[in-house]
Design a protein around this motif. Structure first.
Motif, PDB file in Angstrom:
ATOM      1  N   ASP A 363      80.343  -9.845  28.319  1.00  0.00           N
ATOM      2  CA  ASP A 363      81.286 -10.957  28.390  1.00  0.00           C
ATOM      3  C   ASP A 363      81.224 -11.600  29.778  1.00  0.00           C
ATOM      4  OD1 ASP A 363      82.042 -10.311  25.883  1.00  0.00           O
ATOM      5  OD2 ASP A 363      84.043  -9.564  26.398  1.00  0.00           O
ATOM      6  N   SER A 371      86.913  -7.327  30.898  1.00  0.00           N
ATOM      7  CA  SER A 371      86.193  -7.477  29.639  1.00  0.00           C
ATOM      8  C   SER A 371      84.693  -7.494  29.879  1.00  0.00           C
ATOM      9  CB  SER A 371      86.644  -8.754  28.923  1.00  0.00           C
ATOM     10  OG  SER A 371      85.968  -8.914  27.694  1.00  0.00           O
ATOM     11  N   ARG A 375      84.154  -4.592  26.908  1.00  0.00           N
ATOM     12  CA  ARG A 375      85.198  -5.178  26.066  1.00  0.00           C
ATOM     13  C   ARG A 375      85.985  -4.122  25.292  1.00  0.00           C
ATOM     14  NH1 ARG A 375      83.851  -9.552  21.459  1.00  0.00           N
ATOM     15  NH2 ARG A 375      83.042 -10.673  23.264  1.00  0.00           N
ATOM     16  N   LEU A 434      90.163 -10.864  26.281  1.00  0.00           N
ATOM     17  CA  LEU A 434      89.719 -10.467  24.947  1.00  0.00           C
ATOM     18  C   LEU A 434      89.881 -11.624  23.961  1.00  0.00           C
ATOM     19  CD1 LEU A 434      91.270  -6.876  24.682  1.00  0.00           C
ATOM     20  CD2 LEU A 434      88.848  -7.432  24.923  1.00  0.00           C
TER      21      LEU A 434
END
Length: 624
Positions: A363, A371, A375, A434
């Motif tokens: 990410d 994240s 994640r 997220l």
């Protein structure tokens, strides 16, 4: 040495889950190291620090060294879980010292040989290690670390400096005559160029106080999680080459910096890789505290009799509202235990599959770096800490005055969990990222999940419902993001687009984390082949889902995931599931409860009044 007083003969599969499958010999050694320490913290921080240091040293003598624990994630997680239940401040000491401090050396020092002496000192706890990442002057300081480590090409040393008051570090590291070592995150500067953020090993203090160039405040008290906190800054501290925890980066003889990862963001995610070890083991601690709180509340409710006029002398546990709370706590603690097992499994798999044991993250870094580090593990951290804090607070309330007495441990459990809401990766920032990442992955409208919902009493009902809910929240967030971007002619990843959507992003992030945990319950039940164990755990899992749906009714109704008629059935189903769980409650307590000499709280004793009286000092008035 006495072996742990668990499990009862028929709790085997659940015992394996609760204790991460650790061997009886390890559990026995851990039990011996933690037993018989009921003394409260001395009011003097110096005395408290000495006591915690003594307990840390006792653990290091009894258990494998830190490098071996990192090779056995199950043992590391069990150490964190048991120490949290025994004393939250001790657990935080272990996390800071072993998981974050020594973990940085283990994972980011390419050759342990030059640090042999430091490893020996820390692995025997002759010195305590602190992790210095947070800077007090700005939010999300991890993304803009301002402490500087400037490379001196002549001596091949690093000069560590705090540029101003806003870059002062904060950690549990006050100097009380016990040698302290720190792993400090700092921005590496080579020939005037910013080369990204790395950890550096720093000698902070010795028996005489702070080392030259290190400035530390006196203790900064934090009653929720009492430790030896302090502010720390550096004024030209010289560090040898080997104290740069450089991973696979290097500086050549010509002074040229070489970065294999290719970007500062990837380097930051790699520097914070010990976050994965924390997030993989912290859910075990959260689950352990939730289990202990649930057991204590159940036992209290069973023996506490109410004198209400409706039914004088009736045990609290006979009341439906009390059942929903304390049996629900046991059900939710079971769900957290399943999630903790999965978090540990994911970390173990990543260590085997990825370069040097830690993926660099996929990410992009957004509101926070977490994240990008991992994640799913960051999601497990946020979910487990929040859920365990809610469970503990609920048990406190349903134990009345007894729930708030320090001797009964629930207050310290709650303080530990609430302290970890912003610590170890801020849970709210994790949920923002997220949600944003999930929305950004949607490239085309997806077809709705048409899987029919199982009956409400089926353990599969809640995971199936959460998959639908997460899908709908993702669709709604993506639609609103695209509309904001089009209306303002902004890029989809701009602040102007995301700023009004943060609450919705957090809602999606929370739902995603809850869905992971719900799926873990299903995964756990599927793996249990003993039919008797399944018959006892199925209603517990279903009760977790029914109560979770009632708590999140607003979000489920607003998204159209549930209809009002579905909610109307939940109270009756909840009562039926409580009736199914009650006959197996003693069995669950036996599996969940740690030995009483590890957690010597009166609230967990069979006779609370007698157990509490034994902890009190009585003064008797003289008779005339």
């Amino acid at each position: 040495m006495n072996a742990p007083s668990l499990p009862r003969s028929d709790t085997g599969p659940l015992h394996e889950l609760v204790h991460s499958g650790c061997a009886p010999t390890f559990l026995a050694a851990l039990h011996e190291a933690l037993r018989h320490h009921p003394a409260p913290d001395p009011p003097d921080p110096t005395g408290r620090d000495a006591r915690l240091t003594a307990r840390l040293r006792q653990l290091t003598r009894a258990l494998p060294r830190a490098r071996d624990l990192f090779r056995s994630p199950a043992q590391l997680a069990t150490l964190i879980a048991w120490s949290a239940a025994a004393e939250p401040a001790l657990c935080m000491t272990v996390i800071n010292h072993s998981v974050l401090g020594l973990g940085s050396l283990i994972c980011l020092a390419p050759d342990h040989g030059p640090l042999r002496e430091q490893f020996e000192t820390l692995e025997t706890a002759r010195a305590k290690c602190s992790y210095l990442v947070t800077e007090i002057g700005q939010s999300n300081s991890h993304l803009a670390t301002r402490t500087v480590a400037e490379f001196d090409a002549q001596t091949r040393e690093f000069i560590l400096t705090t540029p101003d008051q806003g870059a002062v570090k904060f950690s549990s590291t006050a100097a009380h005559g016990i040698p302290r070592v720190g792993v400090a995150l700092a921005r590496l500067v080579v020939e005037g160029d910013d080369c990204g953020v790395f950890p550096f090993l720093v000698e902070l203090s010795d028996a005489s106080g702070p080392r030259p160039g290190v400035e530390m405040t006196g203790p900064v008290e934090l009653s929720a999680l009492p430790l030896d906190y302090a502010y720390v800054c550096f004024t030209g501290v010289r560090l040898p080459w080997e104290h740069w925890l450089r991973d696979d980066a290097t500086i050549g003889p010509d002074g040229a910096f070489h970065e294999p990862l290719g970007s500062p963001d990837r380097r930051l995610a790699r520097t914070l890789c010990v976050g994965q070890a924390l997030w993989a083991t912290l859910p075990a601690a959260a689950a352990a505290l939730a289990r202990q709180a649930g057991v204590a509340a159940v036992r209290y409710a069973r023996r506490r009799r109410t004198q209400g006029r409706l039914a004088p002398g009736t045990p609290l546990l006979d009341y439906r509202s009390q059942q929903h709370a304390v049996l629900g706590a046991m059900a939710d603690a079971f769900a957290l235990t399943c999630a903790a097992a999965r978090a540990l499994e994911l970390w173990t798999a990543s260590r085997s599959a990825q370069r040097k044991g830690y993926p660099d993250g996929t990410d992009p870094i957004g509101f926070a770096p977490w994240s990008a580090v991992s994640r799913p593990l960051s999601a497990y951290k946020a979910h487990s800490i929040r859920e365990a804090a809610r469970i503990t607070a609920l048990c406190q309330r349903h134990c009345g005055f007894a729930g708030f007495l320090d001797a009964n441990r629930l207050a310290s459990y709650r303080g530990f969990l609430e302290a970890f809401e912003p610590a170890g990766g801020d849970s709210q920032l994790i949920c923002y990222d997220l949600g944003r990442a999930l929305a950004d992955e949607v490239t085309a409208p997806s077809s709705d999940d048409v899987t029919p919902l199982p009956p409400l009493q089926d353990p599969q009902w809640w995971p199936t419902l959460l998959r639908r809910h997460t899908q709908e929240l993702t669709r709604r967030l993506t639609t609103r993001r695209d509309a904001f971007a089009a209306a303002g002619h902004h890029a989809k990843d701009s602040f102007a687009v995301w700023n009004p959507l943060l609450d919705e992003a957090a809602e999606l992030g929370s739902a995603y984390a809850a869905r992971l945990a719900a799926d873990d319950v299903t995964r756990t039940l599927t793996a249990i082949t003993d039919p008797e164990t399944r018959s006892r755990l199925d209603p517990l899992a279903a009760l977790h889902g029914a109560l979770a749906a009632r708590r999140h009714a607003g979000s489920l109704l607003a998204a159209g995931t549930l209809a009002p008629a579905d909610l109307d059935e939940l109270p009756q189903v909840t009562d039926l599931l409580c009736d199914a769980v009650l006959p197996h409650l003693r069995w669950l307590e036996d599996a969940f409860a740690l030995p009483s000499d590890v957690v010597p709280a009166p609230l967990g004793a069979e006779d609370y009044n007698q157990a509490l009286a034994q902890t009190l000092t009585w003064k008797h008035g003289a008779m005339s």
